[in-house]
Scaffold this motif. Structure first.
Motif: not given
Length: 204
Positions: A61, A102, A104, A106, A134-136, A173
């Motif tokens: 990350t 951008t 994706t 965790e 999980e993020l965008i 997500t």
């Protein structure tokens, strides 16, 4: 942006299993930088420094810098392989991070004030459904972690994504429901006592 790291690297002129073994004997780890509409760049990074970076946490990350023979690349680690026997790192894939990239990712979930949680003090337990979400999110705005405060959580409470203060630029997500991250699960004995008390109240 999450705390970054910097690794020195050199370009690999040979690829393949034999070349990779030779590199590792020299204390180097085969890796590749790819993405951002540029050709893949095979590189070698120091095993010791890369392993220390991995063990500090957030390896997948944190945006880092790789200095390849004097040219710096902004990257994020997308995958790494470990030796199945010795558990040593044997390869890393790095994704180039360009302007406006951008990703994706965790992101880990941290729970605050577990020692003050009234539900846990009453005998309930914290049941973690998702250790990560999980993020965008833009590469320059990846949060270190998502935080959920347990200071007011009671037995039976479900802690959902709506309980998390997400960065304005990030979105999960999963967007079709307010999904559960953890629950304050009441043990069977506590449920029975509650049901019994409800029954007595109804009889009166």
């Amino acid at each position: 942006m999450a705390t970054s790291y910097e690794l020195k690297a050199s370009v690999r002129d040979r690829v393949g299993k034999g070349a990779a073994r030779a590199l590792r004997r020299e204390g180097l780890l085969p890796a590749v930088i790819y993405g951002d509409k540029q050709p893949p760049l095979p590189i070698a990074v120091p095993i010791k420094e890369t392993t220390l970076t991995l063990h500090r946490g957030g390896f997948l990350t944190h945006v880092g810098t790789i200095d390849v023979d004097g040219k710096k690349h902004q990257v994020i680690a997308k995958d790494y392989q470990l030796d199945p026997v010795r558990d040593d790192m044997v390869h890393v894939d790095f994704l180039r991070v360009g302007k406006g990239t951008t990703l994706t990712v965790e992101v880990p979930v941290h729970f605050l004030n577990e020692d003050k949680c009234p539900g846990i003090k009453k005998g309930a337990v914290l049941n973690i459904v998702r250790h990560t979400v999980e993020l965008i999110v833009p590469a320059n705005d990846i949060p270190e972690a998502l935080e959920i405060d347990l200071a007011n959580a009671q037995p039976g409470d479900a802690l959902k994504i709506s309980n998390v203060n997400l960065p304005a630029s990030a979105q999960p997500t999963i967007t079709d429901r307010d999904f559960t991250i953890a629950t304050i699960a009441a043990p069977a004995g506590m449920k029975s006592e509650a049901d019994s008390a409800d029954g007595e109240g109804e009889g009166e």
